[in-house]
Every structure is written in structure tokens, then in C-alpha cells.
Design a protein around this motif. Structure first.
Motif, PDB file in Angstrom:
ATOM      1  N   GLU A   1       1.400 -50.252  -3.644  1.00 26.05           N
ATOM      2  CA  GLU A   1       1.559 -51.817  -4.211  1.00 26.05           C
ATOM      3  C   GLU A   1       2.982 -52.250  -4.285  1.00 26.05           C
TER       4      GLU A   1
ATOM      5  N   HIS B   1       3.093 -53.832  -0.689  1.00 31.44           N
ATOM      6  CA  HIS B   1       1.918 -54.741  -0.532  1.00 31.44           C
ATOM      7  C   HIS B   1       1.649 -55.207  -1.843  1.00 31.44           C
TER       8      HIS B   1
ATOM      9  N   SER C   1      -0.029 -58.043  -2.870  1.00 32.38           N
ATOM     10  CA  SER C   1      -1.172 -58.297  -2.666  1.00 32.38           C
ATOM     11  C   SER C   1      -2.337 -57.395  -2.962  1.00 32.38           C
TER      12      SER C   1
ATOM     13  N   GLU D   1      -4.470 -57.268  -6.320  1.00 31.83           N
ATOM     14  CA  GLU D   1      -5.325 -58.078  -6.836  1.00 31.83           C
ATOM     15  C   GLU D   1      -6.836 -57.385  -6.382  1.00 31.83           C
TER      16      GLU D   1
END
Length: 68
Positions: A55, A58, A60, A63
Motif C-alpha cells: 500500500e 501503490h 491506489s 481502493e
């Protein structure tokens, strides 16, 4: 030492480990759980450590957590 995972590899690992964490949390909450809580907690800690690192690299992926 470094391992060069591509984003697709990391997404698969992240999804698998996130599902595993949810299953372990569910197992942990069951009153008749036959597995030692310390063992479950160690596995949750390991998978959480790895998913947290992913996380960080990245954001994103966070989500996706709601859909896993």
C-alpha cells in the motif's frame, strides 16, 4: 536483495493476502475456533505487514480493499 515484482504481480499478492487476512479475522472471532489465537495473530501480522508495504508503494490499491 531485491525482488522485482511488476504491478500485476503485486496486485495478485495484495488481493490474496487481503482475503487471507479477512478469513483469519473471521476465524479468530469464532467462539469455537480450533486454532490457537497466537498462531492466527502471527499470520495476520505477517500478511498485514506485507500488504502495508504494498500500500505504501501503490496507494491506489487501498481502493480495492473495500471490494476484497
Amino acid at each position: 536483495m531485491s525482488i522485482d515484482f511488476n504491478k500485476h504481480d503485486l496486485l495478485l499478492i495484495y488481493g490474496h493476502f487481503s482475503k487471507k487476512i479477512k478469513k483469519l479475522e473471521l476465524l479468530k472471532s469464532m467462539p469455537d475456533n480450533p486454532i490457537d489465537l497466537e498462531s492466527i495473530n502471527q499470520e495476520i501480522e505477517l500478511f498485514t505487514s506485507i500488504t502495508s508495504k504494498i500500500e505504501e508503494e501503490h496507494p491506489s490499491f487501498l481502493e480495492l480493499k473495500a471490494h476484497i
